[in-house]
Design an enzyme around this catalytic site. Structure first.
Site, PDB file in Angstrom:
ATOM      1  CB  ALA A 182      -0.885  -0.023   1.235  1.00  0.00           C
ATOM      2  N   GLY A 240       0.679  -5.057   0.926  1.00  0.00           N
ATOM      3  CA  GLY A 240      -0.582  -5.142   0.192  1.00  0.00           C
ATOM      4  C   GLY A 240      -0.452  -5.841  -1.151  1.00  0.00           C
ATOM      5  CD  GLU A 287      -2.074  -7.527   3.206  1.00  0.00           C
ATOM      6  OE1 GLU A 287      -1.528  -6.439   2.920  1.00  0.00           O
ATOM      7  OE2 GLU A 287      -2.791  -7.676   4.196  1.00  0.00           O
ATOM      8  CD  GLU A 323       2.066  -5.473   5.665  1.00  0.00           C
ATOM      9  OE1 GLU A 323       2.870  -6.395   5.923  1.00  0.00           O
ATOM     10  OE2 GLU A 323       1.281  -5.525   4.711  1.00  0.00           O
TER      11      GLU A 323
HETATM   12  C1  HXC Z   1       4.897   4.398  -1.442  1.00  0.00           C
HETATM   13  C2  HXC Z   1       6.748   3.451  -2.412  1.00  0.00           C
HETATM   14  C3  HXC Z   1       6.446   2.206  -1.820  1.00  0.00           C
HETATM   15  C4  HXC Z   1       5.269   2.109  -1.011  1.00  0.00           C
HETATM   16  C5  HXC Z   1       8.262   1.997  -2.951  1.00  0.00           C
HETATM   17  N1  HXC Z   1       7.883   3.283  -3.096  1.00  0.00           N
HETATM   18  N2  HXC Z   1       7.417   1.323  -2.194  1.00  0.00           N
HETATM   19  N3  HXC Z   1       5.987   4.530  -2.212  1.00  0.00           N
HETATM   20  N4  HXC Z   1       4.543   3.248  -0.859  1.00  0.00           N
HETATM   21  N5  HXC Z   1       4.864   0.977  -0.465  1.00  0.00           N
HETATM   22  C6  HXC Z   1       8.552   4.333  -3.865  1.00  0.00           C
HETATM   23  C7  HXC Z   1       9.774   4.852  -3.146  1.00  0.00           C
HETATM   24  O1  HXC Z   1       9.424   5.807  -2.186  1.00  0.00           O
HETATM   25  C8  HXC Z   1      10.539   5.455  -4.301  1.00  0.00           C
HETATM   26  O2  HXC Z   1       9.982   6.705  -4.619  1.00  0.00           O
HETATM   27  C9  HXC Z   1      10.232   4.496  -5.452  1.00  0.00           C
HETATM   28  O3  HXC Z   1       9.043   3.804  -5.065  1.00  0.00           O
HETATM   29  C10 HXC Z   1      11.331   3.471  -5.644  1.00  0.00           C
HETATM   30  O4  HXC Z   1      11.557   2.817  -4.411  1.00  0.00           O
HETATM   31  P1  HXC Z   1      13.004   2.721  -3.724  1.00  0.00           P
HETATM   32  O5  HXC Z   1      12.786   2.496  -2.282  1.00  0.00           O
HETATM   33  O6  HXC Z   1      13.863   3.875  -4.122  1.00  0.00           O
HETATM   34  O7  HXC Z   1      13.551   1.407  -4.443  1.00  0.00           O
HETATM   35  P2  HXC Z   1      14.566   0.327  -3.836  1.00  0.00           P
HETATM   36  O8  HXC Z   1      15.693   1.005  -3.109  1.00  0.00           O
HETATM   37  O9  HXC Z   1      14.905  -0.559  -4.971  1.00  0.00           O
HETATM   38  O10 HXC Z   1      13.734  -0.469  -2.736  1.00  0.00           O
HETATM   39  C11 HXC Z   1      12.623  -1.245  -3.162  1.00  0.00           C
HETATM   40  C12 HXC Z   1      11.790  -1.670  -1.921  1.00  0.00           C
HETATM   41  C13 HXC Z   1      11.458  -0.422  -1.065  1.00  0.00           C
HETATM   42  C14 HXC Z   1      12.611  -2.684  -1.086  1.00  0.00           C
HETATM   43  C15 HXC Z   1      10.542  -2.371  -2.428  1.00  0.00           C
HETATM   44  O11 HXC Z   1      10.882   0.571  -1.923  1.00  0.00           O
HETATM   45  C16 HXC Z   1      10.511  -0.691   0.030  1.00  0.00           C
HETATM   46  O12 HXC Z   1      10.891  -1.233   1.105  1.00  0.00           O
HETATM   47  N6  HXC Z   1       9.253  -0.277  -0.121  1.00  0.00           N
HETATM   48  C17 HXC Z   1       8.236  -0.401   0.906  1.00  0.00           C
HETATM   49  C18 HXC Z   1       7.770  -1.821   1.041  1.00  0.00           C
HETATM   50  C19 HXC Z   1       6.752  -1.965   2.151  1.00  0.00           C
HETATM   51  O13 HXC Z   1       7.047  -1.691   3.333  1.00  0.00           O
HETATM   52  N7  HXC Z   1       5.514  -2.375   1.793  1.00  0.00           N
HETATM   53  C20 HXC Z   1       4.444  -2.509   2.747  1.00  0.00           C
HETATM   54  C21 HXC Z   1       3.630  -1.253   2.795  1.00  0.00           C
HETATM   55  S1  HXC Z   1       2.395  -1.301   4.035  1.00  0.00           S
HETATM   56  P3  HXC Z   1      10.911   8.009  -4.861  1.00  0.00           P
HETATM   57  O14 HXC Z   1       9.918   9.107  -5.075  1.00  0.00           O
HETATM   58  O15 HXC Z   1      11.744   8.147  -3.656  1.00  0.00           O
HETATM   59  O16 HXC Z   1      11.696   7.653  -6.095  1.00  0.00           O
HETATM   60  C22 HXC Z   1       1.163  -2.192   3.371  1.00  0.00           C
HETATM   61  C23 HXC Z   1       0.006  -2.325   4.297  1.00  0.00           C
HETATM   62  C24 HXC Z   1      -1.209  -2.807   3.611  1.00  0.00           C
HETATM   63  O17 HXC Z   1       1.207  -2.663   2.272  1.00  0.00           O
HETATM   64  C25 HXC Z   1      -2.415  -2.671   4.490  1.00  0.00           C
HETATM   65  C26 HXC Z   1      -3.015  -1.349   4.478  1.00  0.00           C
HETATM   66  C27 HXC Z   1      -4.446  -1.306   4.973  1.00  0.00           C
END
Ligand code: HXC
Length: 257
Positions: free
Chosen positions: A66, A111, A114, A134
Site C-alpha cells: 500500500a 498489500g 495480499e 508491515e
Molecule cells: C509508497 C513506495 C512504496 C510504497 C516503494 N515506493 N514502495 N511509495 N509506498 N509501499 C517508492 C519509493 O518511495 C521510491 O519513490 C520508489 O518507489 C522506488 O523505491 P526505492 O525504495 O527507491 O527502491 P529500492 O531502493 O529498490 O527499494 C525497493 C523496496 C522499497 C525494497 C521495495 O521501496 C521498500 O521497502 N518499499 C516499501 C515496502 C513496504 O514496506 N511495503 C508494505 C507497505 S504497508 P521516490 O519518489 O523516492 O523515487 C502495506 C500495508 C497494507 O502494504 C495494508 C493497508 C491497509
C-alpha cells in the site's frame, strides 16, 4: 499504452490488468484501488470472460505494498476506510467466476502480497521478492494478509513472515506454497500466457463451481462444506458442459467447452 492506473488489455476472453504506478513500484493508493474496483465491476458483468491475469508495470515490481506516503497521516477512521476499500476490491477479484492469475514480476510486498493471495494462481519470476514487512512500519497487514496468508501457508509460516517482516525469495515462496510456479525472469510472460490458455480450455462452469466450493467451503465446517460440494456436483449433471465433457471422453475426442 494509456496513462491509466489500471491498464486493461484483452485477448480472446483473457483480460490482463496492469497496475501502473511504476515510479512508486506500483504501490496501491486510493486512486489506483478505485480504478481497479471499477474495472472489476465491469468484468463481473462480462459474459465472455475466460481468465484474468494481473501484474505490475515495469521490470522491478508487482506491487510494493500500500502507498506509505498516502497512509502516513491517516486517522484511525481514515485507515479503516482505506482498508475497507482495499478489502472490498481484493474480494471482488477473488470472487470473479474465472481463474485469476497473479503474474509476479518483482517486489510483491505488503498489500501486494495480499493482492496475490486473493488470486487463484500465482506465477513468479525467479527474481521476485515476497514479504509482509508491515511490522517495520508499526502496523499489521490490513488487506487480508493476517487471514489469507495462514490459510495459504499455514499459521506457523504466516506468523514467521508477519512477525519478522522478513523478505523471502521466489524459491522459498514456491516451497511454502505462496506461489504455484517460478520461471526465469525472461520466460515469465510466455509461461503466464501458456498457463492462462490452459485454463481457457477447461469447462467454465466447473471452474466457477470449484472456486465457489473451495472459497465458501473453507468458511464452513467440514460436513456443511461437503454438502456444498455435493450440491454443486449434482447440479452440474443438468449442464451442457457435463454432457460435452463426459461425451467427449467416451467418444475419444477433445471436449469443446
Ligand atoms: C509508497 C513506495 C512504496 C510504497 C516503494 N515506493 N514502495 N511509495 N509506498 N509501499 C517508492 C519509493 O518511495 C521510491 O519513490 C520508489 O518507489 C522506488 O523505491 P526505492 O525504495 O527507491 O527502491 P529500492 O531502493 O529498490 O527499494 C525497493 C523496496 C522499497 C525494497 C521495495 O521501496 C521498500 O521497502 N518499499 C516499501 C515496502 C513496504 O514496506 N511495503 C508494505 C507497505 S504497508 P521516490 O519518489 O523516492 O523515487 C502495506 C500495508 C497494507 O502494504 C495494508 C493497508 C491497509
Amino acid at each position: 499504452m494509456s496513462d491509466k492506473l489500471v491498464q486493461v488489455t484483452e485477448n480472446t476472453g483473457v483480460v490482463r490488468l496492469t497496475l501502473n504506478r511504476p515510479e512508486a513500484l506500483n504501490a496501491l493508493n486510493s486512486a489506483l484501488l478505485k480504478e481497479l474496483n471499477e474495472v472489476l465491476i465491469d468484468l463481473e458483468g462480462r459474459k465472455n470472460l475466460r481468465a484474468v491475469l494481473i501484474t505490475g508495470a515495469g521490470k522491478k515490481s508487482f506491487v510494493a505494498g500500500a502507498d506509505i506516503s498516502e497512509m502516513r497521516d491517516k486517522t484511525p477512521d481514515e485507515a479503516r476506510a482505506f482498508a475497507g476499500q482495499a478489502l472490498a476490491t481484493v474480494k471482488r477479484l477473488e470472487q470473479l467466476p474465472v481463474p485469476v492469475v497473479a503474474m509476479v514480476n518483482g517486489y510483491c510486498l505488503g498489500g501486494g502480497c495480499e493482492l496475490a493471495l486473493a488470486c487463484d494462481w500465482a506465477i513468479a519470476s525467479d527474481n521476485a521478492i515476497f514479504g509482509q514487512p508491515e511490522v517495520n512500519l508499526g502496523v499489521i497487514p490490513g488487506f487480508g494478509g493476517t487471514q489469507r496468508l495462514p490459510r495459504r501457508v499455514g499459521p506457523a509460516m504466516a506468523l514467521d513472515l508477519i512477525i519478522t517482516g522478513r523478505k523471502i525469495d521466489a524459491a522459498e515462496a514456491l516451497r511454502i506454497g505462496l506461489v504455484n510456479r517460478v520461471v526465469p525472469v525472461g520466460k515469465l510472460e510466455v509461461a503466464a500466457a501458456e498457463l492462462t490458455q490452459q485454463f481457457v480450455m477447461n469447462g467454465r462452469q466447473a471452474i466457477r463451481d470449484a472456486k465457489r466450493a473451495i472459497h465458501d467451503g473453507m468458511k464452513q465446517d467440514l460436513d456443511s462444506a461437503l454438502a456444498l460440494e455435493t450440491s454443486l456436483f449434482a447440479q452440474e449433471f443438468a449442464s451442457e458442459e457435463q454432457r460435452e465433457g463426459m461425451g467427449a471422453f467416451v467418444e475419444k475426442r477433445k471436449p469443446n467447452f
